[in-house]
Design an enzyme around this catalytic site. Sequence first.
Site, PDB file in Angstrom:
ATOM      1  N   ARG A  76     -30.811  15.054  88.244  1.00 48.37           N
ATOM      2  CA  ARG A  76     -30.502  16.361  89.388  1.00 48.37           C
ATOM      3  C   ARG A  76     -31.325  15.857  90.807  1.00 48.37           C
ATOM      4  O   ARG A  76     -32.010  15.847  90.415  1.00 48.37           O
ATOM      5  CB  ARG A  76     -30.628  17.906  88.638  1.00 48.37           C
ATOM      6  CG  ARG A  76     -30.424  19.019  90.155  1.00 48.37           C
ATOM      7  CD  ARG A  76     -30.250  20.181  89.621  1.00 48.37           C
ATOM      8  NE  ARG A  76     -29.952  21.046  90.809  1.00 48.37           N
ATOM      9  CZ  ARG A  76     -30.999  22.025  90.836  1.00 48.37           C
ATOM     10  NH1 ARG A  76     -32.128  21.378  91.175  1.00 48.37           N
ATOM     11  NH2 ARG A  76     -31.166  22.620  92.727  1.00 48.37           N
ATOM     12  N   TYR A 304     -40.835  29.898  87.782  1.00 45.48           N
ATOM     13  CA  TYR A 304     -41.344  29.582  87.463  1.00 45.48           C
ATOM     14  C   TYR A 304     -42.551  30.603  86.922  1.00 45.48           C
ATOM     15  O   TYR A 304     -43.146  30.513  86.060  1.00 45.48           O
ATOM     16  CB  TYR A 304     -42.103  28.888  88.709  1.00 45.48           C
ATOM     17  CG  TYR A 304     -41.529  27.513  89.150  1.00 45.48           C
ATOM     18  CD1 TYR A 304     -41.618  26.237  89.132  1.00 45.48           C
ATOM     19  CD2 TYR A 304     -40.424  27.575  89.782  1.00 45.48           C
ATOM     20  CE1 TYR A 304     -41.239  24.810  89.305  1.00 45.48           C
ATOM     21  CE2 TYR A 304     -40.004  26.778  90.022  1.00 45.48           C
ATOM     22  CZ  TYR A 304     -40.343  25.337  90.107  1.00 45.48           C
ATOM     23  OH  TYR A 304     -38.808  24.087  90.401  1.00 45.48           O
ATOM     24  N   GLU A 380     -34.648  24.163  87.126  1.00 46.43           N
ATOM     25  CA  GLU A 380     -35.632  23.573  87.401  1.00 46.43           C
ATOM     26  C   GLU A 380     -36.984  24.312  86.690  1.00 46.43           C
ATOM     27  O   GLU A 380     -36.142  26.343  86.895  1.00 46.43           O
ATOM     28  CB  GLU A 380     -36.103  23.940  89.612  1.00 46.43           C
ATOM     29  CG  GLU A 380     -35.894  22.785  89.918  1.00 46.43           C
ATOM     30  CD  GLU A 380     -35.867  23.605  91.575  1.00 46.43           C
ATOM     31  OE1 GLU A 380     -37.285  24.316  91.712  1.00 46.43           O
ATOM     32  OE2 GLU A 380     -35.449  23.770  92.363  1.00 46.43           O
TER      33      GLU A 380
END
Length: 485
Positions: A76, A304, A380
């Site tokens: 990506r 995250y 991510e």
Amino acid sequence: MTLSFPPGFLWGAASAAYQIEGAAQEDGRTPSIWDTFSHTPGKVLGGDTGDVAVDHYHRFREDVRLMADLNLGAYRFSVSWSRVQPTGRGPAVQRGLDFYRSLVDELLAAGIKPVLTLYHWDLPQELESRFNGGSAAGGGWPERETAERFAEYAGLVAQALGDRVEHWFTLNEPWCSAFLGYGSGVHAPGRTERLAPLRAAHHLNLAHGLGAQALRAALPARAQVAISLNPAVVRPLTDKPEDLDAARRIDALANRVFTGPLLRGGYPDDLIEDTAPVTDWSFVRDGDLAVIKHPLDALGINYYTPSLVSAATDNDRSPARHDGHGASAHSPWPGSERVAFHQTPGERTEMGWTVDPTGLHDLLMRYTREAPGVPLYITENGAAYDDKPDADGTVHDPDRIDYLHAHLAAAHQSIADGADLRGYFLWSLMDNFEWAYGYSRRFGAVYIDYPTQARVPKSSARWYAEVARTGELPNLPNLPNLPNG
């Protein structure tokens, strides 16, 4: 027990153009807002810039070989808008497009799926400066024209690469673009206003809708059009009504300001009420919401760490200091500045973020419920640690392996619990320019020796390569005697 992921699960890694490409003034590229921001004294730690970054523009063939060595099934990457369309309007610069054509061809030749993100925060500076007589304080995403220009840009890239790229993401983390760029000012363009972030959020939503329309018009039917969000896992400090309301407020500003129009065709009533002291939302025009609610082929989730909030007290002089988004005297939470953020307990990464994989599971299950029938990708996920080479040049990062193992286990549990999760993209492929932190934070599975630009796969890279090869997550995170390379 070994955990097996479904056949066809996509194992990838991710990057962003300004963080890795370098070649900031080559082949017609003009400054983006991040060029301007990073060259402004005091904005980026150590005075670092992305002028050279990790020189991916010149080393992309080497980097693709590295991806193949790591068994990646997908990569990506983002396109630099100002490399393709330097002024943010008009015809494309073919030299800029040629770089991405070559990158895509190299990926395909290596058996790696290209996954393209059109916008990862690097707005052409001219679009930020062109309004109000050229004042840099008056343009950019708070202006409607920027969304219209984005649709034109999306069409240009689709016409050039649509025959070879099947996976398209319009925007990456529009929350950061809107609220950190125009509210707290810790990201480019560094503005600190209250109304501008909300206007920017709407025009980013509109850009997604207009961009998706432009992509559909130019791409083959097989192409997938998606968006990548960074939804917050917002948890109240206590069960007191005022803390529950604080969590609701931040959920509205962090999450539902995007998923409301994207998934339901409207902004939430409580968001509009919370922000009434700031705006009446008259910048939302008739027809906008129908454009934004463009059918999604997939939804990207970036995760995250979770957030912990309460109602602020008189002793909370800087309520947003623990929101995880950088220090600023200005709040990125317009209308909810009196919400206090708290450090969540537990082990922390170099970013100061708590390691908590339960948040990833919570997000995947939330959007399984809220976006039924829409496949999910983790676009991510990763961690920054203070990685250093050993005396023999190897880079061992057991903390990152532990982090990845725990989050992949949470992803696997989500699939078992009914989430239609199709892939995982490690952030990031390589150490790189980490925005306002410059080169002081290392998220990469591949270590970059910045003076020489040497690439050194860390232990986590070899560990992840084995997971990608087998599609299986071993019971214990650490694999012994992994070669360095």
